[in-house]
Design a protein around this motif. Sequence first.
Motif, mmCIF file in Angstrom:
data_model
loop_
_atom_site.group_PDB
_atom_site.id
_atom_site.type_symbol
_atom_site.label_atom_id
_atom_site.label_comp_id
_atom_site.label_asym_id
_atom_site.label_seq_id
_atom_site.Cartn_x
_atom_site.Cartn_y
_atom_site.Cartn_z
ATOM 1 N N ALA A 370 0.857 -1.183 0.000
ATOM 2 C CA ALA A 370 0.000 0.000 0.000
ATOM 3 C C ALA A 370 0.896 1.236 0.000
ATOM 4 C CB ALA A 370 -0.910 0.005 1.222
ATOM 5 N N VAL A 371 0.639 2.140 -0.947
ATOM 6 C CA VAL A 371 1.436 3.363 -1.077
ATOM 7 C C VAL A 371 0.495 4.555 -1.055
ATOM 8 C CG1 VAL A 371 3.209 4.555 -2.416
ATOM 9 C CG2 VAL A 371 3.013 2.068 -2.565
ATOM 10 N N ARG A 372 0.853 5.585 -0.286
ATOM 11 C CA ARG A 372 -0.016 6.758 -0.240
ATOM 12 C C ARG A 372 -0.056 7.424 -1.606
ATOM 13 N NH1 ARG A 372 -2.470 9.906 3.394
ATOM 14 N NH2 ARG A 372 -1.551 8.849 5.190
ATOM 15 N N GLY A 373 -1.265 7.587 -2.124
ATOM 16 C CA GLY A 373 -1.435 8.200 -3.435
ATOM 17 C C GLY A 373 -2.737 7.746 -4.069
ATOM 18 N N ASP A 374 -3.158 8.455 -5.098
ATOM 19 C CA ASP A 374 -4.445 8.167 -5.729
ATOM 20 C C ASP A 374 -4.347 7.212 -6.916
ATOM 21 O OD1 ASP A 374 -5.836 9.820 -3.985
ATOM 22 O OD2 ASP A 374 -5.460 11.594 -5.219
ATOM 23 N N GLY A 375 -3.269 7.278 -7.666
ATOM 24 C CA GLY A 375 -3.143 6.464 -8.868
ATOM 25 C C GLY A 375 -1.714 5.997 -9.049
ATOM 26 N N LEU A 376 -1.522 5.074 -9.992
ATOM 27 C CA LEU A 376 -0.214 4.474 -10.153
ATOM 28 C C LEU A 376 0.844 5.477 -10.583
ATOM 29 C CD1 LEU A 376 1.272 1.841 -9.876
ATOM 30 C CD2 LEU A 376 0.645 1.273 -12.218
ATOM 31 N N ALA A 377 0.493 6.394 -11.477
ATOM 32 C CA ALA A 377 1.479 7.388 -11.910
ATOM 33 C C ALA A 377 1.940 8.248 -10.741
ATOM 34 C CB ALA A 377 0.887 8.266 -13.018
ATOM 35 N N GLY A 378 1.007 8.677 -9.904
ATOM 36 C CA GLY A 378 1.369 9.472 -8.748
ATOM 37 C C GLY A 378 2.185 8.694 -7.737
ATOM 38 N N VAL A 379 1.867 7.412 -7.588
ATOM 39 C CA VAL A 379 2.601 6.557 -6.663
ATOM 40 C C VAL A 379 4.044 6.392 -7.110
ATOM 41 C CG1 VAL A 379 2.834 4.113 -6.060
ATOM 42 C CG2 VAL A 379 0.683 5.290 -5.629
ATOM 43 N N LEU A 380 4.277 6.192 -8.419
ATOM 44 C CA LEU A 380 5.643 6.049 -8.907
ATOM 45 C C LEU A 380 6.412 7.362 -8.796
ATOM 46 C CD1 LEU A 380 5.267 3.778 -12.069
ATOM 47 C CD2 LEU A 380 5.697 3.140 -9.691
ATOM 48 N N SER A 381 5.701 8.470 -8.791
ATOM 49 C CA SER A 381 6.354 9.764 -8.681
ATOM 50 C C SER A 381 6.715 10.113 -7.242
ATOM 51 C CB SER A 381 5.436 10.851 -9.264
ATOM 52 O OG SER A 381 5.970 12.132 -9.048
ATOM 53 N N LEU A 382 5.800 9.870 -6.305
ATOM 54 C CA LEU A 382 5.984 10.307 -4.915
ATOM 55 C C LEU A 382 5.659 9.162 -3.958
ATOM 56 C CD1 LEU A 382 4.276 13.808 -5.197
ATOM 57 C CD2 LEU A 382 6.731 13.364 -5.000
ATOM 58 N N TYR A 384 6.278 7.910 -0.971
ATOM 59 C CA TYR A 384 6.894 8.146 0.329
ATOM 60 C C TYR A 384 6.383 7.183 1.402
ATOM 61 C CZ TYR A 384 8.679 12.503 -1.659
ATOM 62 O OH TYR A 384 9.325 13.427 -2.430
ATOM 63 N N SER A 385 5.096 7.195 1.673
ATOM 64 C CA SER A 385 4.542 6.377 2.754
ATOM 65 C C SER A 385 4.098 5.028 2.206
ATOM 66 C CB SER A 385 3.349 7.090 3.404
ATOM 67 O OG SER A 385 3.763 8.312 3.987
ATOM 68 N N ARG A 386 4.536 3.943 2.864
ATOM 69 C CA ARG A 386 4.260 2.598 2.367
ATOM 70 C C ARG A 386 3.926 1.657 3.527
ATOM 71 N NH1 ARG A 386 9.112 1.820 -2.185
ATOM 72 N NH2 ARG A 386 9.352 4.050 -2.644
ATOM 73 N N VAL A 387 3.073 0.686 3.236
ATOM 74 C CA VAL A 387 2.753 -0.399 4.168
ATOM 75 C C VAL A 387 2.941 -1.699 3.396
ATOM 76 C CG1 VAL A 387 0.996 -1.464 5.629
ATOM 77 C CG2 VAL A 387 1.065 1.032 5.392
ATOM 78 N N VAL A 388 3.726 -2.611 3.948
ATOM 79 C CA VAL A 388 4.091 -3.844 3.252
ATOM 80 C C VAL A 388 3.475 -5.034 3.976
ATOM 81 C CG1 VAL A 388 5.991 -5.212 2.322
ATOM 82 C CG2 VAL A 388 6.274 -2.739 2.645
ATOM 83 N N VAL A 389 2.816 -5.908 3.198
ATOM 84 C CA VAL A 389 2.158 -7.091 3.749
ATOM 85 C C VAL A 389 2.790 -8.336 3.137
ATOM 86 C CG1 VAL A 389 -0.014 -8.375 3.906
ATOM 87 C CG2 VAL A 389 -0.020 -5.871 4.111
ATOM 88 N N HIS A 390 3.228 -9.248 3.987
ATOM 89 C CA HIS A 390 3.791 -10.531 3.553
ATOM 90 C C HIS A 390 3.082 -11.646 4.297
ATOM 91 C CE1 HIS A 390 6.578 -13.653 2.460
ATOM 92 N NE2 HIS A 390 7.075 -13.771 3.677
ATOM 93 N N ARG A 391 2.542 -12.603 3.537
ATOM 94 C CA ARG A 391 1.796 -13.725 4.108
ATOM 95 C C ARG A 391 0.668 -13.257 5.018
ATOM 96 N NH1 ARG A 391 6.424 -18.276 5.674
ATOM 97 N NH2 ARG A 391 7.340 -18.439 3.592
ATOM 98 N N GLY A 392 0.013 -12.182 4.599
ATOM 99 C CA GLY A 392 -1.144 -11.695 5.327
ATOM 100 C C GLY A 392 -0.839 -10.898 6.567
ATOM 101 N N ARG A 393 0.407 -10.504 6.762
ATOM 102 C CA ARG A 393 0.809 -9.793 7.981
ATOM 103 C C ARG A 393 1.567 -8.535 7.593
ATOM 104 N NH1 ARG A 393 5.095 -10.805 12.426
ATOM 105 N NH2 ARG A 393 6.364 -11.620 10.724
#
Length: 428
Positions: A370-382, A384-393
Amino acid sequence: MPESQQQPQQPQQPPRNDGADPEPTALVLGGARLADGRTVDVRLSGGRIEAVGTAGSLVPGTRLDLGGYLLLPAPAEPHAHCDTALTADMSGPVPNAPEDIQRRAVEAALLQLGHGATALRTHVRVGGVHGLRSLEAVLEAGRTLRGLTELSAVAVPRVLTGTAGADGLAVLRDAVGMGAPVIGGCPDLDPDPTGHAEAVLDFAARHGCAVDLHTDGDDPARLARLAAMAGGLRPGVTIGPCGGLSRLPVDVAGRIAERLAAAGVTVVCLPQGDCAGLEHQGVRGARGCPCAPVRLLRAAGVRVAAGSGALRDAVNPVGRGDPLEAAFLLASRNGLRPEEAYEAVCGRARAAMGLAEVRVEAGFPAELLAVRGDGLAGVLSLAYSRVVVHRGRVVARTSAVREYCDSAGAAALDLPRQARPQSGGEQP
């Protein structure tokens, strides 16, 4: 005031070191936006996506509010060198005791996990004065990281032809017996490059191993021969970084691309620069190394994935190991659409590594970013804030807050501001 303030990653639970997977618990990711524009709730359980419904429709257990975030399948890193990572600032010889290599491999894998890569393939030199010590250290690092990320190793011998070739093949057999799931090689560094590739592919066919070869790709005849030998080999053949293809005439590179596509060979390019695997080129730095011609390869039907290569080592002292940066460069400098660029670091990268496909749909593995942003282009540009999930955690979080000093003009224009998370509920 500072433009941004980055907070340290905070795993949802302390990592377990007993080698066991964490107990499955249900988690609802609430109010996340998908790439198709929908806002949904996603329930995770047992390491998989259990359900996807409209926002607010899923009964919350443990709930993580992802309002303002774009939820994507997690990327993977198909081309790393964890044993040499994080050595750029070291004075004197790089320490290569097993405990040093294991420490670097763990730290490098966690850095890339923080960026979103929940699986990582690292190339490890075997043979020579170090024998199998580096491989053993990396495999131990993978066991240490179990439950946080998937770290797999490629055993890379130096010479497989001539009088020294027998020793190289013996080391390769020992590496597979030790647990290396993939075998590699550097044909460009062998006195007989074609013989080197033949030896690796023959070994793989007899032992049922996947293949991942380092090559610059600047010799058309050699690549044509490799494609002829690789056709039909399972579980598959990957080559990279193939920057030399960009230096060939377009018509020549196009014919080679068609042969690679027909043989089912995957090319892993390195948009961020070169890697430590092609020592004959010297330490040139990332900026002097061309990326493989991704549009030409894709047009010919070649499966193209993208990796990060060097991570703050002698080849690229500022390498970030960030798959979203690799995707950004594919979009900004190599002419891919944002969706195509992200697929290179996600779906194509996972396929090159033999991993299961991930979609944000019920039944698929819960490997998510999960990346803060509205769309993929904006996410690749900025990104910054990310949440990473591996094996449901949730296994990693990065939060960035951008602030500006008070301005009457900004207030009058009602410009958007990123609000600070409110205390009380669980926030990403």
